[in-house]
Scaffold this motif. Structure first.
Motif, PDB file in Angstrom:
ATOM      1  N   ASN A  24      60.037  26.125  36.927  1.00  0.00           N
ATOM      2  CA  ASN A  24      58.610  25.560  37.262  1.00  0.00           C
ATOM      3  C   ASN A  24      58.069  26.381  38.332  1.00  0.00           C
ATOM      4  N   PHE A  25      57.034  27.040  38.512  1.00  0.00           N
ATOM      5  CA  PHE A  25      56.624  27.788  39.529  1.00  0.00           C
ATOM      6  C   PHE A  25      55.200  27.541  39.945  1.00  0.00           C
ATOM      7  N   GLU A  26      55.094  27.289  41.248  1.00  0.00           N
ATOM      8  CA  GLU A  26      53.898  26.764  41.753  1.00  0.00           C
ATOM      9  C   GLU A  26      52.649  27.746  41.711  1.00  0.00           C
ATOM     10  N   PHE A  27      52.906  29.122  41.725  1.00  0.00           N
ATOM     11  CA  PHE A  27      52.285  30.178  41.498  1.00  0.00           C
ATOM     12  C   PHE A  27      52.491  31.000  40.187  1.00  0.00           C
ATOM     13  N   ASP A  28      51.421  31.186  39.476  1.00  0.00           N
ATOM     14  CA  ASP A  28      51.516  31.943  38.133  1.00  0.00           C
ATOM     15  C   ASP A  28      52.034  33.430  38.304  1.00  0.00           C
ATOM     16  N   ASN A  29      51.433  33.723  39.427  1.00  0.00           N
ATOM     17  CA  ASN A  29      51.727  35.353  39.773  1.00  0.00           C
ATOM     18  C   ASN A  29      52.944  35.625  40.527  1.00  0.00           C
ATOM     19  N   GLU A  30      53.964  34.622  40.468  1.00  0.00           N
ATOM     20  CA  GLU A  30      55.146  35.020  40.981  1.00  0.00           C
ATOM     21  C   GLU A  30      55.934  36.086  40.440  1.00  0.00           C
ATOM     22  N   PRO A  31      56.426  37.148  41.153  1.00  0.00           N
ATOM     23  CA  PRO A  31      56.905  38.399  40.418  1.00  0.00           C
ATOM     24  C   PRO A  31      58.169  38.186  39.613  1.00  0.00           C
ATOM     25  N   VAL A  32      58.653  37.026  39.962  1.00  0.00           N
ATOM     26  CA  VAL A  32      60.122  36.721  39.285  1.00  0.00           C
ATOM     27  C   VAL A  32      59.831  36.415  37.854  1.00  0.00           C
ATOM     28  N   ILE A  33      58.609  35.909  37.520  1.00  0.00           N
ATOM     29  CA  ILE A  33      58.487  35.088  36.326  1.00  0.00           C
ATOM     30  C   ILE A  33      58.454  36.106  35.371  1.00  0.00           C
ATOM     31  N   GLY A  34      58.112  37.507  35.519  1.00  0.00           N
ATOM     32  CA  GLY A  34      57.889  38.499  34.536  1.00  0.00           C
ATOM     33  C   GLY A  34      59.316  38.872  34.350  1.00  0.00           C
ATOM     34  N   LYS A  35      60.362  38.637  34.899  1.00  0.00           N
ATOM     35  CA  LYS A  35      61.773  39.313  34.742  1.00  0.00           C
ATOM     36  C   LYS A  35      62.585  38.483  33.640  1.00  0.00           C
ATOM     37  N   ASN A  36      62.062  37.223  33.329  1.00  0.00           N
ATOM     38  CA  ASN A  36      62.625  36.161  32.394  1.00  0.00           C
ATOM     39  C   ASN A  36      64.265  36.028  32.516  1.00  0.00           C
ATOM     40  N   LYS A  37      65.025  36.967  32.444  1.00  0.00           N
ATOM     41  CA  LYS A  37      66.412  36.804  32.850  1.00  0.00           C
ATOM     42  C   LYS A  37      66.977  37.853  33.411  1.00  0.00           C
ATOM     43  N   ILE A  38      68.180  37.603  34.015  1.00  0.00           N
ATOM     44  CA  ILE A  38      69.140  38.409  34.782  1.00  0.00           C
ATOM     45  C   ILE A  38      70.403  38.284  34.413  1.00  0.00           C
ATOM     46  N   ASN A  39      71.093  39.423  34.067  1.00  0.00           N
ATOM     47  CA  ASN A  39      72.577  39.258  33.739  1.00  0.00           C
ATOM     48  C   ASN A  39      73.297  40.244  34.590  1.00  0.00           C
ATOM     49  N   GLU A  40      74.362  39.843  35.199  1.00  0.00           N
ATOM     50  CA  GLU A  40      75.107  40.743  36.191  1.00  0.00           C
ATOM     51  C   GLU A  40      76.601  40.275  36.192  1.00  0.00           C
ATOM     52  N   PHE A  41      77.560  41.295  36.346  1.00  0.00           N
ATOM     53  CA  PHE A  41      78.826  41.142  36.309  1.00  0.00           C
ATOM     54  C   PHE A  41      79.390  41.497  37.810  1.00  0.00           C
ATOM     55  N   TYR A  42      80.162  40.624  38.287  1.00  0.00           N
ATOM     56  CA  TYR A  42      80.729  41.062  39.932  1.00  0.00           C
ATOM     57  C   TYR A  42      82.159  40.822  39.914  1.00  0.00           C
ATOM     58  N   PRO A  43      82.844  41.867  40.372  1.00  0.00           N
ATOM     59  CA  PRO A  43      84.277  41.596  40.229  1.00  0.00           C
ATOM     60  C   PRO A  43      84.723  40.510  41.627  1.00  0.00           C
ATOM     61  N   ILE A  44      85.820  40.135  41.444  1.00  0.00           N
ATOM     62  CA  ILE A  44      86.381  39.273  42.391  1.00  0.00           C
ATOM     63  C   ILE A  44      87.848  39.690  42.879  1.00  0.00           C
ATOM     64  N   ILE A  45      87.860  39.595  44.034  1.00  0.00           N
ATOM     65  CA  ILE A  45      89.326  39.808  44.614  1.00  0.00           C
ATOM     66  C   ILE A  45      89.348  38.908  46.091  1.00  0.00           C
ATOM     67  N   GLY A  46      90.320  37.996  46.085  1.00  0.00           N
ATOM     68  CA  GLY A  46      90.700  36.955  47.026  1.00  0.00           C
ATOM     69  C   GLY A  46      91.986  37.012  47.398  1.00  0.00           C
ATOM     70  N   ALA A  47      92.113  36.203  48.698  1.00  0.00           N
ATOM     71  CA  ALA A  47      93.360  36.044  49.072  1.00  0.00           C
ATOM     72  C   ALA A  47      93.661  34.756  49.792  1.00  0.00           C
ATOM     73  N   GLY A  48      94.866  34.126  50.006  1.00  0.00           N
ATOM     74  CA  GLY A  48      95.122  32.957  50.739  1.00  0.00           C
ATOM     75  C   GLY A  48      96.639  32.974  51.186  1.00  0.00           C
ATOM     76  N   THR A  49      96.609  31.813  51.980  1.00  0.00           N
ATOM     77  CA  THR A  49      98.016  31.367  52.364  1.00  0.00           C
ATOM     78  C   THR A  49      98.193  30.258  52.479  1.00  0.00           C
ATOM     79  N   PHE A  50      99.562  29.651  52.406  1.00  0.00           N
ATOM     80  CA  PHE A  50      99.745  28.185  52.227  1.00  0.00           C
ATOM     81  C   PHE A  50     100.999  27.802  52.636  1.00  0.00           C
ATOM     82  N   ILE A  51     101.257  27.033  53.743  1.00  0.00           N
ATOM     83  CA  ILE A  51     102.304  26.638  54.287  1.00  0.00           C
ATOM     84  C   ILE A  51     102.617  25.062  53.969  1.00  0.00           C
TER      85      ILE A  51
END
Length: 317
Positions: free
Chosen positions: A134-161
């Motif tokens: 729900n947007f306060e202003f009807d002219n928000e640019p993002v309203i016209g986008k409707n949906k965004i679908n993106e894929f992001y790769p993940i690479i992580g690391a950790g250590t545990f003692i």
């Protein structure tokens, strides 16, 4: 020499300063370490399967909801392990589905202490449905986008003692930078590094009672530090009762029940302590863990080959 090795390993992770993705929040983090630290997956004694559901800020439309399934699988060589994470995280119009695989390798520091290193790789599917807002202003640019679908790769690391009665861990679940940008809207979402520092200890007060303090610190550049402190009492290796405090955010009640040697059920309830408490009825979190059986390491040297295999009382973290 061990002190120098530990210092060098921790310093490596502290010096990482690239952007990555913010992780979901957990109250029962002490039972869910494998979700944010890949080095943990090979440290368990038995194969673990787990599921978690968290519903945050009850009665607020679009409040965060998290579903996670995971597996921690130690190999019989007592050195390596494999993990799996699947997660669905919802917040308002944003839906994120994450899948990754973790691998860990550990070395022996002493007769009862080990040091594990881990990496994880996978991907995150991000869906933003602006028709749910729900947007306060009807002219928000993002309203016209409707949906965004993106894929992001993940690479992580950790250590545990860790040893039998204590543990320390440091992890960065995603080392890759990902920013969702639009020419009209500018930056829609920008991810930054999240560092997770966890630790805990198990004090044996008697044969029937154990005291388990723990902490989890989440740090993101240019954001407030998230500090979680918890205390749990384990009664007769079956019942767990405790409390947790998230600095300037919430207090929590925790309870757990070891239904059998192969099944654990945990529950927590959060009550907001900041000004936001007026607008929500708290947060619920439920975790279920299955222990599939002994790894080969637990049966080495057994003289009674005909004796049925049993699962020892699961480790305290």
């Amino acid at each position: 020499m061990y002190v120098k090795l530990i210092y060098s390993g921790l310093l490596f992770f502290v010096c990482i300063s690239i952007n990555a993705q913010k992780e979901p929040q957990y109250t029962q983090y002490m039972y869910n370490i494998g979700s944010f630290n890949p080095a943990y997956v090979g440290s368990v004694e038995n194969t673990e399967l787990m599921s978690l559901y968290r519903s945050q800020w009850i009665n607020i439309p679009g409040a965060p909801k998290t579903i996670r399934i995971g597996a921690n699988i130690p190999f019989s060589n007592d050195k390596t392990g494999l993990g799996f994470n699947g997660l669905v995280d919802e917040l308002g119009p944003v839906n994120q589905t994450l899948v990754n695989v973790a691998y860990s390798y550990q070395v022996k520091l002493s007769d009862n202490a080990k040091w594990s290193f881990g990496v994880n790789a996978g991907g995150s599917f991000l869906n933003v449905d602006f028709t749910k807002g729900n947007f306060e202003f009807d002219n928000e640019p993002v309203i016209g986008k409707n949906k965004i679908n993106e894929f992001y790769p993940i690479i992580g690391a950790g250590t545990f003692i860790y040893a039998e009665n204590w543990y320390l861990g440091l992890s960065v679940p995603n080392l890759l930078t990902s920013t969702l940008y639009d020419d009209e809207v500018a930056v829609v979402e920008e991810d930054k590094t999240q560092f997770n520092f966890i630790g805990g200890f198990v004090f044996s007060l008697s044969d029937q009672l154990k005291f388990k303090p723990a902490f989890l610190v989440n740090y993101i550049d240019k954001s407030p530090v998230n500090v979680n402190l918890s205390t749990n009492f384990l009664i007769k290796d079956v019942f767990t009762l405790g409390a947790s405090y998230r600095l300037d955010n919430a207090v929590s009640a925790l309870a757990g029940f070891q239904i059998s040697n192969s099944l654990f059920l945990g529950y927590s309830y959060d009550y907001s302590t900041n000004a936001f408490k007026t607008y929500n009825d708290g947060s619920h979190e439920v975790i279920l863990k299955f222990y599939l059986g002994k790894s080969n390491r637990n049966n080495k040297g057994s003289k009674d080959k005909k004796k049925p295999k049993q699962i020892d009382t699961p480790r305290f973290f």
